[in-house]
Design a protein around this motif. Structure first.
Motif, PDB file in Angstrom:
ATOM      1  N   GLY A 154      12.881-116.322  75.458  1.00 15.88           N
ATOM      2  CA  GLY A 154      12.198-117.124  76.472  1.00 15.88           C
ATOM      3  C   GLY A 154      12.212-116.535  77.869  1.00 15.88           C
ATOM      4  N   LYS A 155      12.650-115.290  78.009  1.00 17.62           N
ATOM      5  CA  LYS A 155      12.718-114.693  79.356  1.00 17.62           C
ATOM      6  C   LYS A 155      11.659-113.602  79.507  1.00 17.62           C
ATOM      7  N   ASP A 156      10.972-113.642  80.659  1.00 19.37           N
ATOM      8  CA  ASP A 156       9.998-112.588  80.950  1.00 19.37           C
ATOM      9  C   ASP A 156      10.693-111.530  81.812  1.00 19.37           C
ATOM     10  N   LEU A 157      10.861-110.355  81.232  1.00 15.59           N
ATOM     11  CA  LEU A 157      11.655-109.335  81.919  1.00 15.59           C
ATOM     12  C   LEU A 157      10.847-108.144  82.404  1.00 15.59           C
ATOM     13  N   HIS A 158       9.529-108.180  82.187  1.00 16.05           N
ATOM     14  CA  HIS A 158       8.707-107.017  82.542  1.00 16.05           C
ATOM     15  C   HIS A 158       8.835-106.683  84.021  1.00 16.05           C
ATOM     16  N   GLY A 159       9.212-105.457  84.287  1.00 19.70           N
ATOM     17  CA  GLY A 159       9.320-104.978  85.670  1.00 19.70           C
ATOM     18  C   GLY A 159      10.517-105.533  86.425  1.00 19.70           C
ATOM     19  N   LYS A 160      11.414-106.238  85.747  1.00 19.55           N
ATOM     20  CA  LYS A 160      12.547-106.854  86.438  1.00 19.55           C
ATOM     21  C   LYS A 160      13.857-106.115  86.153  1.00 19.55           C
ATOM     22  N   ILE A 161      14.874-106.512  86.883  1.00 22.38           N
ATOM     23  CA  ILE A 161      16.212-105.946  86.668  1.00 22.38           C
ATOM     24  C   ILE A 161      17.053-107.027  86.002  1.00 22.38           C
ATOM     25  N   VAL A 162      17.827-106.640  84.998  1.00 21.48           N
ATOM     26  CA  VAL A 162      18.656-107.647  84.319  1.00 21.48           C
ATOM     27  C   VAL A 162      20.106-107.524  84.791  1.00 21.48           C
ATOM     28  N   LEU A 163      20.769-108.671  84.799  1.00 24.77           N
ATOM     29  CA  LEU A 163      22.195-108.722  85.106  1.00 24.77           C
ATOM     30  C   LEU A 163      22.909-109.001  83.793  1.00 24.77           C
ATOM     31  N   ALA A 164      23.809-108.116  83.386  1.00 23.25           N
ATOM     32  CA  ALA A 164      24.450-108.252  82.067  1.00 23.25           C
ATOM     33  C   ALA A 164      25.845-107.653  82.115  1.00 23.25           C
ATOM     34  N   ASP A 165      26.702-108.132  81.209  1.00 23.65           N
ATOM     35  CA  ASP A 165      28.026-107.493  81.126  1.00 23.65           C
ATOM     36  C   ASP A 165      28.298-106.951  79.725  1.00 23.65           C
ATOM     37  N   GLY A 166      27.224-106.800  78.935  1.00 25.01           N
ATOM     38  CA  GLY A 166      27.378-106.256  77.579  1.00 25.01           C
ATOM     39  C   GLY A 166      27.418-104.732  77.599  1.00 25.01           C
ATOM     40  N   VAL A 167      27.663-104.166  76.421  1.00 17.96           N
ATOM     41  CA  VAL A 167      27.741-102.692  76.295  1.00 17.96           C
ATOM     42  C   VAL A 167      26.441-102.078  76.818  1.00 17.96           C
ATOM     43  N   LEU A 168      26.605-101.184  77.765  1.00 13.61           N
ATOM     44  CA  LEU A 168      25.471-100.729  78.568  1.00 13.61           C
ATOM     45  C   LEU A 168      24.334-100.110  77.750  1.00 13.61           C
ATOM     46  N   ALA A 169      24.679 -99.219  76.830  1.00 14.30           N
ATOM     47  CA  ALA A 169      23.632 -98.539  76.058  1.00 14.30           C
ATOM     48  C   ALA A 169      22.847 -99.545  75.206  1.00 14.30           C
ATOM     49  N   ARG A 170      23.537-100.586  74.740  1.00 11.25           N
ATOM     50  CA  ARG A 170      22.867-101.627  73.936  1.00 11.25           C
ATOM     51  C   ARG A 170      21.946-102.476  74.831  1.00 11.25           C
ATOM     52  N   VAL A 171      22.424-102.799  76.032  1.00 15.75           N
ATOM     53  CA  VAL A 171      21.591-103.556  76.975  1.00 15.75           C
ATOM     54  C   VAL A 171      20.370-102.716  77.356  1.00 15.75           C
ATOM     55  N   GLN A 172      20.582-101.415  77.523  1.00 18.70           N
ATOM     56  CA  GLN A 172      19.473-100.508  77.838  1.00 18.70           C
ATOM     57  C   GLN A 172      18.412-100.561  76.735  1.00 18.70           C
ATOM     58  N   GLU A 173      18.877-100.518  75.504  1.00 22.19           N
ATOM     59  CA  GLU A 173      17.946-100.520  74.369  1.00 22.19           C
ATOM     60  C   GLU A 173      17.151-101.830  74.312  1.00 22.19           C
ATOM     61  N   LEU A 174      17.860-102.964  74.482  1.00 23.94           N
ATOM     62  CA  LEU A 174      17.176-104.252  74.353  1.00 23.94           C
ATOM     63  C   LEU A 174      16.362-104.591  75.605  1.00 23.94           C
ATOM     64  N   ALA A 175      17.014-104.555  76.763  1.00 24.09           N
ATOM     65  CA  ALA A 175      16.351-105.019  77.991  1.00 24.09           C
ATOM     66  C   ALA A 175      15.244-104.059  78.423  1.00 24.09           C
ATOM     67  N   ILE A 176      15.539-102.763  78.412  1.00 24.01           N
ATOM     68  CA  ILE A 176      14.572-101.799  78.954  1.00 24.01           C
ATOM     69  C   ILE A 176      13.580-101.335  77.888  1.00 24.01           C
ATOM     70  N   ALA A 177      14.122-100.795  76.765  1.00 26.69           N
ATOM     71  CA  ALA A 177      13.213-100.229  75.755  1.00 26.69           C
ATOM     72  C   ALA A 177      12.386-101.321  75.065  1.00 26.69           C
ATOM     73  N   GLN A 178      13.000-102.493  74.808  1.00 27.69           N
ATOM     74  CA  GLN A 178      12.254-103.490  74.031  1.00 27.69           C
ATOM     75  C   GLN A 178      11.616-104.588  74.865  1.00 27.69           C
ATOM     76  N   HIS A 179      12.215-104.948  76.005  1.00 30.24           N
ATOM     77  CA  HIS A 179      11.690-106.093  76.760  1.00 30.24           C
ATOM     78  C   HIS A 179      11.079-105.710  78.100  1.00 30.24           C
ATOM     79  N   GLY A 180      10.980-104.429  78.391  1.00 33.54           N
ATOM     80  CA  GLY A 180      10.211-103.982  79.562  1.00 33.54           C
ATOM     81  C   GLY A 180      10.899-104.107  80.905  1.00 33.54           C
ATOM     82  N   ALA A 181      12.219-104.380  80.919  1.00 34.08           N
ATOM     83  CA  ALA A 181      12.924-104.399  82.209  1.00 34.08           C
ATOM     84  C   ALA A 181      12.995-102.975  82.748  1.00 34.08           C
ATOM     85  N   VAL A 182      13.195-102.830  84.064  1.00 30.29           N
ATOM     86  CA  VAL A 182      13.232-101.475  84.623  1.00 30.29           C
ATOM     87  C   VAL A 182      14.656-100.969  84.816  1.00 30.29           C
TER      88      VAL A 182
END
Ligand SMILES: [Zn+2]
Length: 416
Positions: A154-182
């Motif tokens: 339910g979150k629109d992440l295109h072009g946005k920055i995410v705040l997370a405390d999960g394993v960085l490479a995994r967050v990179q894969e999900l937030a950036i590669a799959q959900h379009g965060a920058v």
């Protein structure tokens, strides 16, 4: 190679009990007199000023420093080697990754407050390793841990920055590669047990997957991340400005090595290793291990060259390189050294306070398929509380008497 890591002792370690089966009082006293606490401390001070991420210019500067010291300390055949990396080339079972160059990086909070959250120039640890270039001013979205798909629903992440405390490479894969965060702002605790969480102002290091084509991450303290979360929870918009000028691409790993040659070239080698890489200002992990084997090299080379210690039968080799990957590249390129290796003394975090760090010292033997004398010797060195045999008790008493000579008091203090 890690499976062969053993807990033999560096000869400069102040473990009197451990020395006795192998050295007489005179040799032990020479070692004690030559050993210095000040020399490794000064070497460590230099290393901690360098952001020693593998395959970067600062790592090479640290390697150059170790090489200079290896020459000064009289190691034979002291030299550095460079192993090309491009993300595809393999060394043994390890696929290489990439080099990283950073010119500048800054993260500003623009709204609701105007705050500098991190600047590469003053605190490079704020930029996660292998971050790519970016120049954005955009909204921050809290995705919680960010390491599972459910965190993004339910979150629109295109072009946005995410705040997370999960394993960085995994967050990179999900937030950036799959959900379009920058990009990512992260307070990932890279150590989830022991000391983690005790100090909420500490900025943890983090690294992205070097082979991912895009994305950046800024590391912030838990305190800073909680302040951002609290703005977001109260419905405020948080706008950040992120500027990163960096490149990720082919390069090289650098490994420095030198030896104290043994009397019998067919007898094999004892290898002292460590990992020279770590984010600034990391001192314990693992500047401490690197300067400790360097000090072992200095002391042993001097005592052997001056005839105070007999030259060992086996060659002693010292290796300073980036963790695991550097050792893999070095051994894959030098099968003859791998062949001749009798034991490896790997020093990592020798300066840690086990009580502060809530750490536990584990002694592990080699597997049954790789029997080694190390499995028998290691407990002797590590289990000092076990009652020593009678001959060791006698040697221990002699050693205690020798160590209590007043003339040595100053040196002993310096070593402590
Ligand atoms: Zn380490």
């Amino acid at each position: 190679m890690r499976s062969l890591i053993c807990f033999l002792i560096a000869l400069t370690t102040l473990c009197a009990f451990a020395q006795q089966p192998f050295l007489g009082v005179r040799e032990w006293t020479s070692l004690r007199d030559e050993s210095s606490g000040a020399a490794p401390y000064e070497n460590l001070r230099y290393l901690t000023g360098l952001h020693r991420v593998p395959a970067t210019a600062a790592f090479d500067q640290a390697a150059q420093f170790m090489l200079q010291r290896a020459h000064e300390y009289g190691l034979a055949d002291a030299h550095s080697e460079q192993f090309p990396i491009d993300g595809a080339k393999r060394y043994g079972l390890m696929r290489s990754y990439l080099a990283w160059t950073v010119e500048e990086a800054r993260l500003w909070e623009i709204r609701p407050q105007h705050l500098l959250l991190g600047d590469w120039k003053t605190d490079p640890i704020h930029l996660a390793d292998y971050s790519h270039s970016a120049d954005v001013e955009t909204e921050l979205v809290d995705v919680g841990n960010g390491a599972s798909e459910a965190d993004y629903s339910g979150k629109d992440l295109h072009g946005k920055i995410v705040l997370a405390d999960g394993v960085l490479a995994r967050v990179q894969e999900l937030a950036i590669a799959q959900h379009g965060a920058v990009g990512i702002v992260s307070d990932m605790p890279n150590q989830t047990t022991a000391w983690s969480g005790l100090d909420t102002t500490v900025v943890r290091w983090g690294h992205l997957d070097a082979r991912q084509p895009s994305g950046f991450a800024f590391m912030v303290s838990r305190q800073t991340a909680e302040a951002l979360r609290s703005h977001l929870r109260s419905g405020e918009h948080v706008i950040l400005n992120a500027h990163v000028k960096a490149t990720v691409g082919p390069g090289h790993w650098t490994v420095v090595t030198g030896t104290i040659p043994g009397t019998d070239s067919a007898a094999g080698e004892i290898v002292y290793s460590c990992h020279l890489d770590h984010e600034r200002p990391g001192a314990n992990d693992n500047g401490s291990g690197c300067v400790t084997i360097l000090e072992s090299a200095r002391v042993l080379a001097h005592l052997i060259d001056s005839g105070q210690l007999p030259r060992p039968k086996r060659t002693l080799r010292f290796v300073w390189g980036p963790e695991v990957e550097g050792t893999m590249a070095f051994l894959a390129t030098h099968p003859e050294i791998k062949q001749r290796l009798s034991a490896n003394i790997h020093m990592d975090m020798v300066g840690g306070d086990p009580f502060k760090n809530k750490s536990v010292f584990h002694v592990t033997g080699t597997p049954w398929s790789l029997p080694s004398f190390v499995t028998d010797v290691a407990p002797c060195f590590s289990m000092q509380s076990a009652p020593p045999p009678a001959n060791m008790r006698r040697a221990r008493r002699r050693l205690k008497r020798a160590l209590s000579k007043p003339a040595q008091a100053d040196k002993a203090r310096a070593m402590n």
